[in-house]
Motif scaffolding. Sequence first.
Motif, mmCIF file in Angstrom:
data_model
loop_
_atom_site.group_PDB
_atom_site.id
_atom_site.type_symbol
_atom_site.label_atom_id
_atom_site.label_comp_id
_atom_site.label_asym_id
_atom_site.label_seq_id
_atom_site.Cartn_x
_atom_site.Cartn_y
_atom_site.Cartn_z
ATOM 1 N N LEU A 159 0.819 -1.225 0.000
ATOM 2 C CA LEU A 159 0.000 0.000 0.000
ATOM 3 C C LEU A 159 0.844 1.262 0.000
ATOM 4 C CD1 LEU A 159 -2.750 -0.987 2.624
ATOM 5 C CD2 LEU A 159 -2.916 -1.067 0.135
ATOM 6 N N GLY A 160 2.109 1.133 0.410
ATOM 7 C CA GLY A 160 2.947 2.316 0.575
ATOM 8 C C GLY A 160 2.595 3.028 1.865
ATOM 9 N N TYR A 161 3.478 3.949 2.285
ATOM 10 C CA TYR A 161 3.215 4.708 3.518
ATOM 11 C C TYR A 161 2.850 6.138 3.171
ATOM 12 C CZ TYR A 161 5.303 0.729 5.915
ATOM 13 O OH TYR A 161 5.568 -0.523 6.375
ATOM 14 N N PRO A 162 1.945 6.756 3.923
ATOM 15 C CA PRO A 162 1.205 6.154 5.029
ATOM 16 C C PRO A 162 0.051 5.297 4.523
ATOM 17 C CG PRO A 162 0.493 8.402 4.726
ATOM 18 C CD PRO A 162 1.602 8.174 3.732
ATOM 19 N N TYR A 163 -0.422 4.387 5.365
ATOM 20 C CA TYR A 163 -1.689 3.721 5.103
ATOM 21 C C TYR A 163 -2.501 3.731 6.391
ATOM 22 C CZ TYR A 163 0.243 -0.642 7.154
ATOM 23 O OH TYR A 163 0.797 -1.571 7.988
ATOM 24 N N ARG A 176 2.423 5.623 9.600
ATOM 25 C CA ARG A 176 3.272 6.499 8.786
ATOM 26 C C ARG A 176 4.579 5.856 8.378
ATOM 27 N NH1 ARG A 176 0.314 9.829 12.015
ATOM 28 N NH2 ARG A 176 -0.729 11.532 10.914
ATOM 29 N N GLY A 177 4.898 4.716 9.003
ATOM 30 C CA GLY A 177 6.134 4.033 8.645
ATOM 31 C C GLY A 177 6.191 2.675 9.301
ATOM 32 N N PRO A 178 7.141 1.836 8.885
ATOM 33 C CA PRO A 178 7.220 0.473 9.419
ATOM 34 C C PRO A 178 7.444 0.451 10.925
ATOM 35 C CG PRO A 178 8.833 0.826 7.646
ATOM 36 C CD PRO A 178 8.156 2.132 7.886
ATOM 37 N N SER A 183 3.056 -1.441 16.826
ATOM 38 C CA SER A 183 2.415 -0.927 18.037
ATOM 39 C C SER A 183 0.967 -0.527 17.761
ATOM 40 C CB SER A 183 3.212 0.259 18.590
ATOM 41 O OG SER A 183 3.264 1.300 17.651
ATOM 42 N N ILE A 184 0.720 0.044 16.583
ATOM 43 C CA ILE A 184 -0.666 0.407 16.239
ATOM 44 C C ILE A 184 -1.507 -0.852 16.072
ATOM 45 C CG2 ILE A 184 -2.113 1.421 14.428
ATOM 46 C CD1 ILE A 184 0.066 3.532 14.025
ATOM 47 N N PHE A 185 -0.907 -1.865 15.436
ATOM 48 C CA PHE A 185 -1.620 -3.141 15.278
ATOM 49 C C PHE A 185 -2.008 -3.701 16.649
ATOM 50 C CE2 PHE A 185 -1.841 -7.723 15.192
ATOM 51 C CZ PHE A 185 -2.566 -8.004 14.049
ATOM 52 N N GLN A 199 -5.918 -0.027 4.840
ATOM 53 C CA GLN A 199 -6.529 0.692 3.722
ATOM 54 C C GLN A 199 -5.546 1.705 3.149
ATOM 55 O OE1 GLN A 199 -10.050 3.496 4.348
ATOM 56 N NE2 GLN A 199 -11.071 1.758 3.409
ATOM 57 N N ARG A 200 -5.489 1.774 1.820
ATOM 58 C CA ARG A 200 -4.622 2.760 1.174
ATOM 59 C C ARG A 200 -5.034 4.167 1.598
ATOM 60 N NH1 ARG A 200 -1.237 2.392 -2.941
ATOM 61 N NH2 ARG A 200 -1.998 0.374 -3.639
ATOM 62 N N TYR A 201 -4.061 5.015 1.857
ATOM 63 C CA TYR A 201 -4.325 6.388 2.293
ATOM 64 C C TYR A 201 -4.581 7.264 1.074
ATOM 65 C CZ TYR A 201 -3.610 10.820 4.754
ATOM 66 O OH TYR A 201 -3.762 12.079 5.294
ATOM 67 N N VAL A 202 -5.715 7.902 1.037
ATOM 68 C CA VAL A 202 -6.058 8.781 -0.078
ATOM 69 C C VAL A 202 -6.087 10.216 0.442
ATOM 70 C CG1 VAL A 202 -7.807 9.374 -1.794
ATOM 71 C CG2 VAL A 202 -7.420 6.977 -1.191
ATOM 72 N N VAL A 203 -5.422 11.100 -0.274
ATOM 73 C CA VAL A 203 -5.385 12.504 0.144
ATOM 74 C C VAL A 203 -6.654 13.200 -0.335
ATOM 75 C CG1 VAL A 203 -4.144 14.689 -0.039
ATOM 76 C CG2 VAL A 203 -2.882 12.536 0.046
#
Lengths: 364, 122
Positions: A159-163, A176-178, A183-185, A199-203
Amino acid sequence: MNGQTAIAVTGINLGENPQPGPGVVRSLREALGTSVRIVGLAYDAMDSSLYAPDLLDDAFLVPFPSAGPTAYLQRLLEIHAQVPLDAIIPCLDVELPVLVEISDALQSVGIRSCLPRREQLLDRSKARLTELAKRVGIDTPETHPILDDGSLAAMGDRLGYPYVLKGPYCDAEIVRGPGEAASIFARLATRWGLPLLAQRYVVGEEYDVVCLGDGEGGMPGAVAMRKTMLTRLGKAWGAVTIDDPELIAAARRVILSLRWRGGCEVELLRERGGHIHLIEINPRFPAWVYLATAAGVNLPLGLLRLALEGRAPSFTPARPGVFYVRHATETTGTLADVDALVTRGMRPSAPPPPIANITSQYTP
Amino acid sequence: MSRRTPTEDTVVVSSSCYPRLEWGFKAEPKTGTMDTLRLDMLAVSETGFVFDPRTGHSYTVNATGLTVLNDLKRGEPLSTSLRRLQSEFDCPQTVTEDLLAFVEALHNYDLVDKTNPIEGAT
């Protein structure tokens, strides 16, 4: 009961993560005045609305939905024996599977509701959002379930960052990064269980639409808003109603496709070029539902009419430019209130006492 | 009509929240009329508070900005606004640049699709 219509409402805590119940109650009170008797159903003796003046007529503690349908039904029947209920309006996501399961049993004793069916609940779930979005012709960000933290790195590559990492029912955080993924998980999985969704982050800018579905594909009313103030948790602390026919049309397609019955919130994201993405569908009214009422569209009243009479009033479009700012204040109670709630599971039908009385109890 | 004295920032528009920072607009001298579809929807108060009901964004404009915005909503060319600014305000010669910057700001806030730079302006 003096001819009053008794309505049980859940989700009555207005805390850091505000719940919809108080907005639903205020909407009903405004429309129905003293002809409605509001029975607050709380999960904790410290739920804030228990002590808010002019909100509840009665209050009871109920077991968490995780106790199961049998225990939940039993408690509602106990409450019904004390205060005969005409309808119940659940306001929390996690209650809905339980309420849907016991709705027939409640109906048989005269407690009506306006709920989606089990299949509709599943079809709007985060796990099936992509499928639904495709059916209604709206894009949605690429989304994948995650069952363990071992797949986080691969998800980041994909998905790339951020997701965005989301809980199965609610809550979401931006990864925002690996370094912060694990920890968020752990935080979301501990709080809400698995699977989580990446989910992919959409601006773009998020717009939310509160809707009422009649169960036959119709949408008697809907109001769109843009959040203007966010809490640390990303919850709306302020918002303004808008007039965007495209957003309302998108929500209408979702309601039609699901044949949704009841209240819901359709979350959409608009990219700068105008492209719309479907982000999420919450299966109940949002905490900001009173904004819709203030803008002229009393959706909780419509839902109550659907539950009691089988049809909702037709609403005129909401006024754009109506805004709210949430106002946090202290509600007060006495030890007697907490005593009654904790030991008997109910609060006597009396408004919270004024501060002077509380003080006098401790005057030697 | 009495002449009004503009503030130092002669023509400004500012967003109250979520300002967009992308500045992709390039002013190209050409004639024609502004796309007023979005402008028509704007609610503009007499005191310069502007609300876009499509997006929920609000803005404020000062007296000169309000003059220009109301001209644009009426479909007036920018040359009319320029003449109005020069006749009703004590505007410096640089007002032409300010006017173009104002239109550029409107574009960047997605309030207009294209601009109509002032005919004959250098």
